[in-house]
Design a protein around this motif. Structure first.
Motif, PDB file in Angstrom:
ATOM      1  N   ILE A  53      18.347  -5.608  17.396  1.00 49.47           N
ATOM      2  CA  ILE A  53      17.743  -6.927  17.180  1.00 49.47           C
ATOM      3  C   ILE A  53      17.769  -7.694  18.492  1.00 49.47           C
ATOM      4  CG2 ILE A  53      18.067  -7.186  14.687  1.00 49.47           C
ATOM      5  CD1 ILE A  53      20.772  -8.475  15.249  1.00 49.47           C
ATOM      6  N   ARG A  54      16.917  -8.697  18.585  1.00 48.16           N
ATOM      7  CA  ARG A  54      16.829  -9.471  19.819  1.00 48.16           C
ATOM      8  C   ARG A  54      17.937 -10.517  19.857  1.00 48.16           C
ATOM      9  NH1 ARG A  54      10.881 -11.135  21.997  1.00 48.16           N
ATOM     10  NH2 ARG A  54      10.639  -9.019  22.728  1.00 48.16           N
ATOM     11  N   THR A  55      18.705 -10.485  20.915  1.00 42.21           N
ATOM     12  CA  THR A  55      19.754 -11.496  21.080  1.00 42.21           C
ATOM     13  C   THR A  55      19.580 -12.125  22.469  1.00 42.21           C
ATOM     14  OG1 THR A  55      21.332  -9.986  22.119  1.00 42.21           O
ATOM     15  CG2 THR A  55      21.328 -10.042  19.712  1.00 42.21           C
ATOM     16  N   PHE A  56      20.566 -12.908  22.889  1.00 42.54           N
ATOM     17  CA  PHE A  56      20.475 -13.522  24.221  1.00 42.54           C
ATOM     18  C   PHE A  56      20.731 -12.512  25.333  1.00 42.54           C
ATOM     19  CE2 PHE A  56      24.562 -14.367  22.195  1.00 42.54           C
ATOM     20  CZ  PHE A  56      25.411 -13.686  23.046  1.00 42.54           C
ATOM     21  N   GLU A  57      21.229 -11.323  24.972  1.00 37.06           N
ATOM     22  CA  GLU A  57      21.549 -10.304  25.986  1.00 37.06           C
ATOM     23  C   GLU A  57      20.284  -9.729  26.602  1.00 37.06           C
ATOM     24  OE1 GLU A  57      24.560  -9.337  27.353  1.00 37.06           O
ATOM     25  OE2 GLU A  57      23.006  -8.524  28.649  1.00 37.06           O
ATOM     26  N   ARG A  58      20.263  -9.568  27.912  1.00 32.55           N
ATOM     27  CA  ARG A  58      19.072  -9.067  28.589  1.00 32.55           C
ATOM     28  C   ARG A  58      19.264  -7.693  29.232  1.00 32.55           C
ATOM     29  NH1 ARG A  58      16.749 -10.617  25.791  1.00 32.55           N
ATOM     30  NH2 ARG A  58      15.705 -12.550  25.409  1.00 32.55           N
TER      31      ARG A  58
ATOM     32  N   GLU B 142       0.841  -1.204   0.000  1.00 34.77           N
ATOM     33  CA  GLU B 142       0.000   0.000   0.000  1.00 34.77           C
ATOM     34  C   GLU B 142       0.882   1.262   0.000  1.00 34.77           C
ATOM     35  OE1 GLU B 142      -3.324  -0.387  -0.233  1.00 34.77           O
ATOM     36  OE2 GLU B 142      -3.570   1.801  -0.357  1.00 34.77           O
ATOM     37  N   ILE B 143       1.924   1.256   0.815  1.00 33.75           N
ATOM     38  CA  ILE B 143       2.836   2.416   0.859  1.00 33.75           C
ATOM     39  C   ILE B 143       3.573   2.544  -0.477  1.00 33.75           C
ATOM     40  CG2 ILE B 143       4.914   3.346   1.995  1.00 33.75           C
ATOM     41  CD1 ILE B 143       3.861   2.039   4.612  1.00 33.75           C
ATOM     42  N   GLY B 144       3.835   1.403  -1.099  1.00 30.59           N
ATOM     43  CA  GLY B 144       4.500   1.396  -2.409  1.00 30.59           C
ATOM     44  C   GLY B 144       3.685   2.092  -3.490  1.00 30.59           C
ATOM     45  N   GLN B 145       2.369   2.147  -3.284  1.00 30.73           N
ATOM     46  CA  GLN B 145       1.482   2.800  -4.267  1.00 30.73           C
ATOM     47  C   GLN B 145       1.530   4.323  -4.150  1.00 30.73           C
ATOM     48  OE1 GLN B 145      -0.522   1.070  -6.517  1.00 30.73           O
ATOM     49  NE2 GLN B 145       0.537  -0.741  -5.729  1.00 30.73           N
ATOM     50  N   THR B 146       2.181   4.825  -3.098  1.00 26.00           N
ATOM     51  CA  THR B 146       2.239   6.278  -2.887  1.00 26.00           C
ATOM     52  C   THR B 146       3.673   6.743  -3.143  1.00 26.00           C
ATOM     53  OG1 THR B 146       2.972   6.294  -0.574  1.00 26.00           O
ATOM     54  CG2 THR B 146       0.629   5.911  -0.955  1.00 26.00           C
ATOM     55  N   LYS B 147       3.889   8.033  -2.970  1.00 25.16           N
ATOM     56  CA  LYS B 147       5.278   8.542  -3.050  1.00 25.16           C
ATOM     57  C   LYS B 147       5.711   9.058  -1.671  1.00 25.16           C
ATOM     58  CE  LYS B 147       6.298   8.309  -7.579  1.00 25.16           C
ATOM     59  NZ  LYS B 147       5.984   6.902  -7.860  1.00 25.16           N
ATOM     60  N   MET B 148       4.977   8.631  -0.630  1.00 19.55           N
ATOM     61  CA  MET B 148       5.289   9.107   0.724  1.00 19.55           C
ATOM     62  C   MET B 148       6.667   8.617   1.179  1.00 19.55           C
ATOM     63  SD  MET B 148       3.211  11.055   2.316  1.00 19.55           S
ATOM     64  CE  MET B 148       3.470  10.882   4.084  1.00 19.55           C
ATOM     65  N   PRO B 149       7.502   9.509   1.720  1.00 15.97           N
ATOM     66  CA  PRO B 149       8.738   9.031   2.358  1.00 15.97           C
ATOM     67  C   PRO B 149       8.375   8.080   3.489  1.00 15.97           C
ATOM     68  CG  PRO B 149       8.795  11.422   2.078  1.00 15.97           C
ATOM     69  CD  PRO B 149       7.395  10.977   1.750  1.00 15.97           C
ATOM     70  N   VAL B 150       9.144   7.003   3.631  1.00 14.83           N
ATOM     71  CA  VAL B 150       8.816   6.018   4.663  1.00 14.83           C
ATOM     72  C   VAL B 150      10.079   5.540   5.379  1.00 14.83           C
ATOM     73  CG1 VAL B 150       8.742   4.182   2.894  1.00 14.83           C
ATOM     74  CG2 VAL B 150       7.704   3.776   5.123  1.00 14.83           C
ATOM     75  N   ILE B 151       9.992   5.509   6.697  1.00 16.27           N
ATOM     76  CA  ILE B 151      11.069   4.936   7.504  1.00 16.27           C
ATOM     77  C   ILE B 151      10.694   3.483   7.754  1.00 16.27           C
ATOM     78  CG2 ILE B 151      12.166   4.934   9.787  1.00 16.27           C
ATOM     79  CD1 ILE B 151      11.880   7.982   9.811  1.00 16.27           C
ATOM     80  N   LEU B 152      11.525   2.580   7.242  1.00 19.05           N
ATOM     81  CA  LEU B 152      11.259   1.148   7.405  1.00 19.05           C
ATOM     82  C   LEU B 152      12.179   0.603   8.491  1.00 19.05           C
ATOM     83  CD1 LEU B 152       9.853  -1.485   6.395  1.00 19.05           C
ATOM     84  CD2 LEU B 152      11.758  -1.722   4.768  1.00 19.05           C
ATOM     85  N   LYS B 153      11.600   0.316   9.645  1.00 16.93           N
ATOM     86  CA  LYS B 153      12.407  -0.198  10.744  1.00 16.93           C
ATOM     87  C   LYS B 153      12.717  -1.678  10.549  1.00 16.93           C
ATOM     88  CE  LYS B 153      12.124   2.593  14.605  1.00 16.93           C
ATOM     89  NZ  LYS B 153      11.763   2.676  16.026  1.00 16.93           N
ATOM     90  N   ARG B 154      13.863  -2.075  11.042  1.00 18.62           N
ATOM     91  CA  ARG B 154      14.249  -3.486  10.922  1.00 18.62           C
ATOM     92  C   ARG B 154      13.486  -4.309  11.950  1.00 18.62           C
ATOM     93  NH1 ARG B 154      20.429  -5.721  11.694  1.00 18.62           N
ATOM     94  NH2 ARG B 154      20.000  -7.910  11.216  1.00 18.62           N
ATOM     95  N   GLY B 155      12.944  -5.413  11.511  1.00 14.31           N
ATOM     96  CA  GLY B 155      12.260  -6.321  12.428  1.00 14.31           C
ATOM     97  C   GLY B 155      13.237  -6.812  13.488  1.00 14.31           C
ATOM     98  N   MET B 156      12.740  -7.043  14.692  1.00 15.89           N
ATOM     99  CA  MET B 156      13.659  -7.375  15.787  1.00 15.89           C
ATOM    100  C   MET B 156      14.302  -8.754  15.644  1.00 15.89           C
ATOM    101  SD  MET B 156      10.933  -7.699  18.866  1.00 15.89           S
ATOM    102  CE  MET B 156       9.842  -6.396  18.365  1.00 15.89           C
ATOM    103  N   HIS B 157      13.751  -9.586  14.733  1.00 16.69           N
ATOM    104  CA  HIS B 157      14.383 -10.886  14.498  1.00 16.69           C
ATOM    105  C   HIS B 157      14.653 -11.094  13.014  1.00 16.69           C
ATOM    106  CE1 HIS B 157       9.961 -11.359  15.393  1.00 16.69           C
ATOM    107  NE2 HIS B 157      10.055 -11.296  14.095  1.00 16.69           N
ATOM    108  N   SER B 158      14.920 -10.005  12.317  1.00 15.04           N
ATOM    109  CA  SER B 158      15.101 -10.095  10.859  1.00 15.04           C
ATOM    110  C   SER B 158      16.556  -9.947  10.454  1.00 15.04           C
ATOM    111  CB  SER B 158      14.299  -8.998  10.174  1.00 15.04           C
ATOM    112  OG  SER B 158      12.952  -9.111  10.537  1.00 15.04           O
ATOM    113  N   THR B 159      16.897 -10.668   9.402  1.00 15.68           N
ATOM    114  CA  THR B 159      18.244 -10.518   8.844  1.00 15.68           C
ATOM    115  C   THR B 159      18.257  -9.271   7.963  1.00 15.68           C
ATOM    116  OG1 THR B 159      17.736 -11.754   6.831  1.00 15.68           O
ATOM    117  CG2 THR B 159      18.523 -13.038   8.733  1.00 15.68           C
ATOM    118  N   ILE B 160      19.456  -8.851   7.622  1.00 16.28           N
ATOM    119  CA  ILE B 160      19.590  -7.674   6.739  1.00 16.28           C
ATOM    120  C   ILE B 160      18.942  -7.980   5.396  1.00 16.28           C
ATOM    121  CG2 ILE B 160      21.306  -6.324   5.445  1.00 16.28           C
ATOM    122  CD1 ILE B 160      23.092  -6.505   8.018  1.00 16.28           C
TER     123      ILE B 160
END
Ligand code: PEP
Ligand code: MN
Length: 279
Positions: free
Chosen positions: A172-177, A129-147
């Motif tokens: 990103i989510r790691t074993f560190e707490r 849906e955002i692709g159908q517009t020309k709006m600038p978009v900040i795409l955050k990285r998923g917390m368990h996603s690879t590059i």
């Protein structure tokens, strides 16, 4: 990297996104503001303070993706109206998160930049849906996603016809707490190597603790980030959302000075290397 087409770096082309007089991808972007819009007084006081400190974009969530359905969910339309009013008063472009494809059209009337949050990185209906517009978009990285997964999500937007994508590393989510997430500094040079998109860093959601935010911000600048997004609340102890990771206006002002100084130093060094290499 397999499957990456549009975002692959082609010659020296780099994406630049113009928002009023600001060119993202060229000018350093300093986004600041509270996690969520709470009321006009809070928003206005924070906006005035961050602008004075040098922020060039204001943030504030109206739709909040909370882990618990019982936590504050944001003010929705009322929050966006407050954001628009504060934008008018302080004269700063604004960014806010969109969570539902049905909100993309009308929300674009209220904000200058849409944000896709970590939890929605792979919401493909939203990306299309955002692709159908020309709006600038900040795409955050998923917390368990690879590059690669992250860049493929950027491709959903780019391939649908919207070139105005800004990547945002937010830990990103790691074993560190000890920290809420682990800031992946590698993602900065890696996405620059793999794509032509600007990349900014959100140290607040990476750290989860205000005390860790300054050093992570500076590390991101040193590693070549095109900007930062930092949570700032007028009274962090009273924030309805993410107060523990929010800086106070005075903490932010001090950090902003260090950020600008480091950025300037880095730019000078890069210029010097270019000159030496071409001599
Ligand atoms: C936010 O920026 O308000 C937010 C919810 O961040 P993230 O999607 O990175 O958790
Ligand atoms: Mn937050």
């Amino acid at each position: 990297m397999e499957g990456l087409k549009l975002s692959l770096r082609q010659s020296t082309f780099r994406t630049e996104i113009k928002i009023q007089s600001l060119v993202i991808g060229k000018d350093f972007v300093l986004i600041a503001g509270p996690c969520s819009v709470e009321n006009e007084d809070q928003m206005l006081a924070t906006a005035q303070a961050v602008k004075k400190a040098g922020a060039n974009i204001l943030r504030g969530g109206a739709f909040k993706p909370r882990s618990s359905p019982y936590s504050f969910q944001g003010l929705g339309l009322k929050g966006l109206k407050i954001l628009r009013e504060v934008k008018r008063k302080v004269d700063l472009p604004v960014v806010s998160e969109v969570m539902d494809p049905r909100d993309v059209g009308w929300m674009s009337e209220y904000v200058d930049i849409l944000q896709v949050g970590a939890r929605n990185m792979q919401n493909f209906a939203l990306l299309k849906e955002i692709g159908q517009t020309k709006m600038p978009v900040i795409l955050k990285r998923g917390m368990h996603s690879t590059i690669q997964e992250w860049l493929l999500c950027a491709e959903y937007i780019l391939s649908a016809g919207n070139p105005n994508v800004i990547l945002c590393e937010r830990g990103i989510r790691t074993f560190e707490r000890y920290s809420r997430n682990t800031l992946d500094i590698t993602a900065i040079p890696a996405t620059k190597e793999l794509s032509h998109l600007p990349i900014i860093v959100d140290p607040s959601h990476a750290a989860g603790k205000a005390s860790l935010v300054p050093e992570l911000s500076l590390a991101a600048v040193a590693a070549g980030a095109d900007g930062l997004m930092i949570e700032v609340h007028f009274q962090p102890e009273l924030a309805l959302c993410d107060g523990e990771q929010s800086l106070s206006p005075s903490q932010f002002a001090l950090l902003a000075q260090q950020i600008f100084a480091l950025r300037k130093f880095r730019e000078k060094e890069i210029e010097k290397t270019h000159k030496e290499n071409s001599a």
